[in-house]
Design a protein around this motif. Sequence first.
Motif, mmCIF file in Angstrom:
data_model
loop_
_atom_site.group_PDB
_atom_site.id
_atom_site.type_symbol
_atom_site.label_atom_id
_atom_site.label_comp_id
_atom_site.label_asym_id
_atom_site.label_seq_id
_atom_site.Cartn_x
_atom_site.Cartn_y
_atom_site.Cartn_z
ATOM 1 N N TRP A 27 -22.058 30.668 25.920
ATOM 2 C CA TRP A 27 -20.609 30.062 26.018
ATOM 3 C C TRP A 27 -20.668 28.587 26.319
ATOM 4 C CZ3 TRP A 27 -15.993 31.460 24.614
ATOM 5 C CH2 TRP A 27 -14.751 30.815 24.965
ATOM 6 N N CYS A 28 -20.023 27.719 25.247
ATOM 7 C CA CYS A 28 -19.935 26.203 25.469
ATOM 8 C C CYS A 28 -18.679 25.665 25.187
ATOM 9 C CB CYS A 28 -21.295 25.626 24.313
ATOM 10 S SG CYS A 28 -20.952 23.825 24.346
ATOM 11 N N VAL A 29 -18.050 24.810 26.106
ATOM 12 C CA VAL A 29 -16.837 24.167 25.943
ATOM 13 C C VAL A 29 -17.118 22.876 25.295
ATOM 14 C CG1 VAL A 29 -14.885 23.100 27.274
ATOM 15 C CG2 VAL A 29 -16.237 25.144 28.261
ATOM 16 N N ASP A 31 -14.435 20.970 23.597
ATOM 17 C CA ASP A 31 -13.295 20.145 24.190
ATOM 18 C C ASP A 31 -12.527 20.867 24.830
ATOM 19 O OD1 ASP A 31 -11.097 18.573 24.308
ATOM 20 O OD2 ASP A 31 -11.850 17.270 22.297
ATOM 21 N N GLU A 32 -12.329 20.762 26.083
ATOM 22 C CA GLU A 32 -11.242 21.571 27.202
ATOM 23 C C GLU A 32 -10.022 21.086 26.555
ATOM 24 O OE1 GLU A 32 -10.725 24.141 29.384
ATOM 25 O OE2 GLU A 32 -12.621 23.389 30.196
ATOM 26 N N ASP A 33 -9.502 19.862 26.391
ATOM 27 C CA ASP A 33 -8.308 19.441 26.068
ATOM 28 C C ASP A 33 -7.875 20.189 24.847
ATOM 29 O OD1 ASP A 33 -8.230 18.000 28.371
ATOM 30 O OD2 ASP A 33 -8.546 16.014 27.483
ATOM 31 N N GLU A 34 -8.484 20.020 23.878
ATOM 32 C CA GLU A 34 -8.407 20.586 22.522
ATOM 33 C C GLU A 34 -8.332 22.017 22.444
ATOM 34 O OE1 GLU A 34 -7.042 19.121 19.783
ATOM 35 O OE2 GLU A 34 -6.700 17.109 20.794
ATOM 36 N N LYS A 35 -8.819 22.760 23.446
ATOM 37 C CA LYS A 35 -9.393 24.263 23.231
ATOM 38 C C LYS A 35 -10.185 24.476 22.459
ATOM 39 C CE LYS A 35 -6.186 25.312 26.847
ATOM 40 N NZ LYS A 35 -4.955 25.857 26.473
ATOM 41 N N ILE A 36 -11.231 23.603 22.400
ATOM 42 C CA ILE A 36 -12.372 24.110 21.149
ATOM 43 C C ILE A 36 -13.553 24.595 22.075
ATOM 44 C CG2 ILE A 36 -13.815 23.296 19.511
ATOM 45 C CD1 ILE A 36 -11.925 20.854 19.158
ATOM 46 N N TYR A 37 -14.117 25.593 21.420
ATOM 47 C CA TYR A 37 -15.175 26.533 22.394
ATOM 48 C C TYR A 37 -16.070 26.941 21.188
ATOM 49 C CZ TYR A 37 -11.380 26.588 25.750
ATOM 50 O OH TYR A 37 -10.445 26.077 26.639
ATOM 51 N N CYS A 38 -17.518 27.212 21.695
ATOM 52 C CA CYS A 38 -18.423 27.628 20.597
ATOM 53 C C CYS A 38 -19.228 28.734 21.499
ATOM 54 C CB CYS A 38 -19.373 26.534 20.723
ATOM 55 S SG CYS A 38 -20.523 26.901 19.388
ATOM 56 N N ILE A 39 -19.486 29.734 20.723
ATOM 57 C CA ILE A 39 -20.148 30.929 21.533
ATOM 58 C C ILE A 39 -21.611 31.037 20.406
ATOM 59 C CG2 ILE A 39 -20.207 33.197 21.967
ATOM 60 C CD1 ILE A 39 -16.869 32.150 21.432
#
Length: 291
Positions: A27-29, A31-39
């Motif tokens: 699990w990778c964040v 961009d926290e502010d833009e709520k972008i995550y990568c799994i």
Amino acid sequence: MAANDTERAQQQIDEIEALSSIYGVDWCVVDEDEKIYCIKISDCLDQPKWTLCLQVILPPGYPSAEPPIYQLNAPWLRGQDYTDLANSLEEIYVQNLGESILYLWVEKIREVLVEKAQSSDPEPDIKKTTEEVDEDDGDDFLLDYQPIQEDQIKMLNYVTSAESQEDEELPPIHHGNPITDRRSTFQAHLAPVVTTRQVKRVLEKLYENKKIASATHNIYAYRIYCEDKQTFLQDCEDDGETAAGGRLLHLMQILNVHNVLVVVSRWYGGILLGPDRFKHINNCARNVLVE
């Protein structure tokens, strides 16, 4: 903020915390502010044959009013395979309206990967291709070399095997300021290099960073001046972003820089940027070179 907005924000926080603990290093964040995550999802833990990155953006209305914006990144995922998987994800969303669905999505994708691993499908080809196609792709940027399209670090093994085998010192790596446009983020990284072995070491070091490794594209170019032959040793890699490596090397030639490696990471945000993406790649690179 209305109560339902507060509830949605809390649901998102709870879901992200749960997924982060379930998937750990996968699990990778972005961009926290833009709520972008990568799994990162694969068919098995030990020796995965099929791997895919699910990149998601959680809009303010998720989960009760809006679906996640998503991108499926896998070099082998094309055509009908992509359509079938996308349809499965849409179906899960429709069947679970208003619910948190990322866990269901991840496990559905894993199920598809396990099926592929158990079927007689040949192993995936590691080449990436760009998610954007332009009419204007780069004839004016064609230079007198052919970028090597093989796996980025493997390609350097051929060059470096002829060089001294002793470990070279890892050069310092500088990270430029990120540029964000329509949810895509670009960031340049620079290192002084005088041998292709150093190029290889810097790339390996960068890919140890989970966030950089999860980028949709890691485009790079390097130029090394060989004093004895009075020639340049140079190469570039598109990493699936067609013609981007050539444009980056062209910029380095125009600026007359040498003994340097520039890598530009792009995290795709779900909205196509067209030719603007090349402008951002070059601006990132130019800024880090000037710094």
